[in-house]
Design a protein around this motif. Sequence first.
Motif, mmCIF file in Angstrom:
data_model
loop_
_atom_site.group_PDB
_atom_site.id
_atom_site.type_symbol
_atom_site.label_atom_id
_atom_site.label_comp_id
_atom_site.label_asym_id
_atom_site.label_seq_id
_atom_site.Cartn_x
_atom_site.Cartn_y
_atom_site.Cartn_z
ATOM 1 N N ILE A 18 0.463 -1.394 -0.078
ATOM 2 C CA ILE A 18 0.199 0.261 0.188
ATOM 3 C C ILE A 18 0.914 1.710 0.255
ATOM 4 C CG2 ILE A 18 -2.676 -0.801 1.734
ATOM 5 C CD1 ILE A 18 -0.950 0.431 3.664
ATOM 6 N N GLY A 19 1.991 1.218 -0.206
ATOM 7 C CA GLY A 19 3.236 2.368 -0.038
ATOM 8 C C GLY A 19 2.831 2.930 1.523
ATOM 9 N N LEU A 20 2.693 2.672 2.578
ATOM 10 C CA LEU A 20 2.670 3.092 3.937
ATOM 11 C C LEU A 20 3.621 1.893 4.882
ATOM 12 C CD1 LEU A 20 -0.235 4.677 4.704
ATOM 13 C CD2 LEU A 20 1.810 5.714 3.703
ATOM 14 N N GLU A 21 4.897 2.301 5.215
ATOM 15 C CA GLU A 21 6.082 1.412 5.663
ATOM 16 C C GLU A 21 4.547 1.215 7.408
ATOM 17 O OE1 GLU A 21 9.732 1.818 6.756
ATOM 18 O OE2 GLU A 21 9.303 3.048 4.941
ATOM 19 N N GLU A 22 4.371 -0.279 8.186
ATOM 20 C CA GLU A 22 3.980 0.146 9.397
ATOM 21 C C GLU A 22 4.558 0.284 10.070
ATOM 22 O OE1 GLU A 22 1.832 -3.412 12.560
ATOM 23 O OE2 GLU A 22 2.875 -4.161 10.867
ATOM 24 N N ALA A 23 3.828 1.398 11.095
ATOM 25 C CA ALA A 23 5.050 1.856 12.818
ATOM 26 C C ALA A 23 4.758 1.340 13.762
ATOM 27 C CB ALA A 23 4.193 2.913 12.269
ATOM 28 N N LEU A 90 5.377 15.742 -4.945
ATOM 29 C CA LEU A 90 3.998 16.021 -4.158
ATOM 30 C C LEU A 90 4.473 17.120 -3.413
ATOM 31 C CD1 LEU A 90 1.261 15.654 -4.783
ATOM 32 C CD2 LEU A 90 0.666 14.873 -3.120
ATOM 33 N N ARG A 91 4.229 18.955 -3.039
ATOM 34 C CA ARG A 91 4.807 19.695 -2.230
ATOM 35 C C ARG A 91 3.462 19.732 -1.100
ATOM 36 N NH1 ARG A 91 4.345 24.176 -7.154
ATOM 37 N NH2 ARG A 91 2.373 22.903 -7.116
ATOM 38 N N VAL A 92 3.809 19.484 -0.079
ATOM 39 C CA VAL A 92 3.411 19.505 1.001
ATOM 40 C C VAL A 92 3.905 20.321 2.064
ATOM 41 C CG1 VAL A 92 2.467 18.203 2.921
ATOM 42 C CG2 VAL A 92 3.059 16.995 1.481
ATOM 43 N N ALA A 93 2.947 20.867 2.869
ATOM 44 C CA ALA A 93 2.998 22.304 3.941
ATOM 45 C C ALA A 93 2.102 21.435 4.985
ATOM 46 C CB ALA A 93 2.263 23.293 3.731
ATOM 47 N N VAL A 94 2.819 21.884 6.351
ATOM 48 C CA VAL A 94 1.715 21.154 7.957
ATOM 49 C C VAL A 94 1.874 23.239 8.050
ATOM 50 C CG1 VAL A 94 2.292 20.556 9.704
ATOM 51 C CG2 VAL A 94 2.899 19.062 8.126
ATOM 52 N N VAL A 95 0.545 22.811 8.572
ATOM 53 C CA VAL A 95 -0.061 24.685 9.166
ATOM 54 C C VAL A 95 -0.970 24.755 10.636
ATOM 55 C CG1 VAL A 95 -1.570 26.519 8.669
ATOM 56 C CG2 VAL A 95 -0.965 25.070 6.836
ATOM 57 N N THR A 96 -0.319 25.363 11.271
ATOM 58 C CA THR A 96 -1.362 25.119 12.155
ATOM 59 C C THR A 96 -1.231 26.784 13.049
ATOM 60 O OG1 THR A 96 1.001 25.838 13.653
ATOM 61 C CG2 THR A 96 1.041 24.190 13.487
ATOM 62 N N ALA A 97 -2.833 26.755 13.285
ATOM 63 C CA ALA A 97 -3.454 27.649 14.086
ATOM 64 C C ALA A 97 -2.515 28.225 15.178
ATOM 65 C CB ALA A 97 -4.793 27.694 14.600
ATOM 66 N N GLY A 98 -2.269 27.636 16.022
ATOM 67 C CA GLY A 98 -1.057 28.389 16.357
ATOM 68 C C GLY A 98 0.112 27.402 17.656
ATOM 69 N N THR A 99 0.963 27.032 18.804
ATOM 70 C CA THR A 99 1.835 26.925 19.278
ATOM 71 C C THR A 99 1.629 25.520 19.923
ATOM 72 O OG1 THR A 99 2.089 28.567 21.677
ATOM 73 C CG2 THR A 99 3.783 28.407 19.306
ATOM 74 N N ARG A 219 0.081 7.712 -5.381
ATOM 75 C CA ARG A 219 -0.560 7.939 -6.455
ATOM 76 C C ARG A 219 -0.291 9.595 -7.737
ATOM 77 N NH1 ARG A 219 -1.395 3.059 -7.973
ATOM 78 N NH2 ARG A 219 -2.937 4.282 -9.055
ATOM 79 N N TRP A 220 0.126 10.202 -7.279
ATOM 80 C CA TRP A 220 0.493 11.157 -7.401
ATOM 81 C C TRP A 220 1.744 10.518 -8.853
ATOM 82 C CZ3 TRP A 220 5.126 13.807 -8.342
ATOM 83 C CH2 TRP A 220 5.004 14.744 -8.932
ATOM 84 N N ARG A 221 2.875 9.520 -7.711
ATOM 85 C CA ARG A 221 4.016 9.265 -8.352
ATOM 86 C C ARG A 221 4.011 8.483 -9.484
ATOM 87 N NH1 ARG A 221 6.007 9.802 -3.390
ATOM 88 N NH2 ARG A 221 5.588 8.322 -2.886
ATOM 89 N N GLN A 224 2.905 10.110 -12.182
ATOM 90 C CA GLN A 224 3.750 10.750 -13.030
ATOM 91 C C GLN A 224 4.727 9.580 -13.968
ATOM 92 O OE1 GLN A 224 4.214 14.620 -13.476
ATOM 93 N NE2 GLN A 224 2.180 13.904 -12.807
ATOM 94 N N THR A 225 4.764 8.221 -13.451
ATOM 95 C CA THR A 225 5.867 7.827 -13.876
ATOM 96 C C THR A 225 5.437 6.460 -14.653
ATOM 97 O OG1 THR A 225 5.467 6.131 -11.937
ATOM 98 C CG2 THR A 225 7.259 7.698 -11.880
ATOM 99 N N GLY A 226 3.957 6.817 -15.033
ATOM 100 C CA GLY A 226 3.263 5.202 -15.640
ATOM 101 C C GLY A 226 3.313 3.783 -15.134
ATOM 102 N N GLU A 227 3.754 3.880 -13.789
ATOM 103 C CA GLU A 227 3.835 3.063 -12.764
ATOM 104 C C GLU A 227 2.724 2.786 -12.126
ATOM 105 O OE1 GLU A 227 7.477 2.472 -10.550
ATOM 106 O OE2 GLU A 227 8.472 3.528 -12.656
ATOM 107 N N GLY A 228 1.591 1.558 -12.164
ATOM 108 C CA GLY A 228 0.737 1.127 -10.951
ATOM 109 C C GLY A 228 -0.400 2.188 -11.706
ATOM 110 N N ALA A 229 -0.150 2.995 -12.281
ATOM 111 C CA ALA A 229 -1.217 4.132 -12.847
ATOM 112 C C ALA A 229 -2.158 3.138 -13.013
ATOM 113 C CB ALA A 229 -0.813 5.126 -13.590
ATOM 114 N N LEU A 230 -3.440 3.436 -12.545
ATOM 115 C CA LEU A 230 -5.005 3.257 -13.310
ATOM 116 C C LEU A 230 -5.628 4.044 -14.305
ATOM 117 C CD1 LEU A 230 -7.060 4.066 -10.072
ATOM 118 C CD2 LEU A 230 -5.888 2.339 -10.732
#
Length: 230
Positions: A18-23, A90-99, A219-221, A224-230
């Motif tokens: 699934i593209g995610l390691e178990e934590a 993919l460009r990802v940002a993390v945004v917070t309302a406060g500290t 899914r974005w990657r 872009q690469t054509g690997e596993g794209a639907l």
Amino acid sequence: MPEGSSHLNFDTSRAQRIGLEEAILAEPKPLPLLVSILTDAHAAGHRRLITRLTAAQHEALPDPVRDALDYCALSRVAYLGAPAPVHVGLRVAVVTAGTSDAGPATEAQRVLRWSGIEAAMVADVGVAGLWRLMERAGELQQADVLIVCAGMDAALPSVVAGLVPGCVIAVPTSAGYGVAQGGMTALNAVLASCAPGVLVVNIDNGYGAACAALRIAGRWRAAQTGEGAL
């Protein structure tokens, strides 16, 4: 086999599936079990992502294991082994309302970094001082995915979603007094958001928000690469 570990069955193929390691979710685990899991992984040279590792648990770990961890007390996220190399995508940002939202936000940022995404942190831009958000609006509009963490009335995800074209993932946090009810008011607020398309994870669940962003990135990657794209 160490006491308490006989039921352990680590999902080693999850990343391929699934593209995610178990934590490893540390906080609810009895200390002997946690020590056993981490000691075995360290001895075998395995990489592991550990979440919700409390300061007391970290301090109680055997020296060789504790010394091998890259531990952040704010996020309670630890790395055993090196994170994945940073990749451009993919460009990802993390945004917070406060500290007060820094814990879940940093958890999301650290989980993303473990998987190779260097997410920008845009902190303390809550709607009580709307000028702070507007000063960063141009920057936020460049992000493909935004993880927005807010407690109290949790207005920030709705406002951000009204300003940016990217995918907004709301993390309601437990910050707040009285009727904030440990994040329940924030959760209900983002679920009832008037901004279309806001995605919502559970209270303080920076890990879950990061995993949602990683699924999108995967899914974005693939597209872009054509690997596993639907």
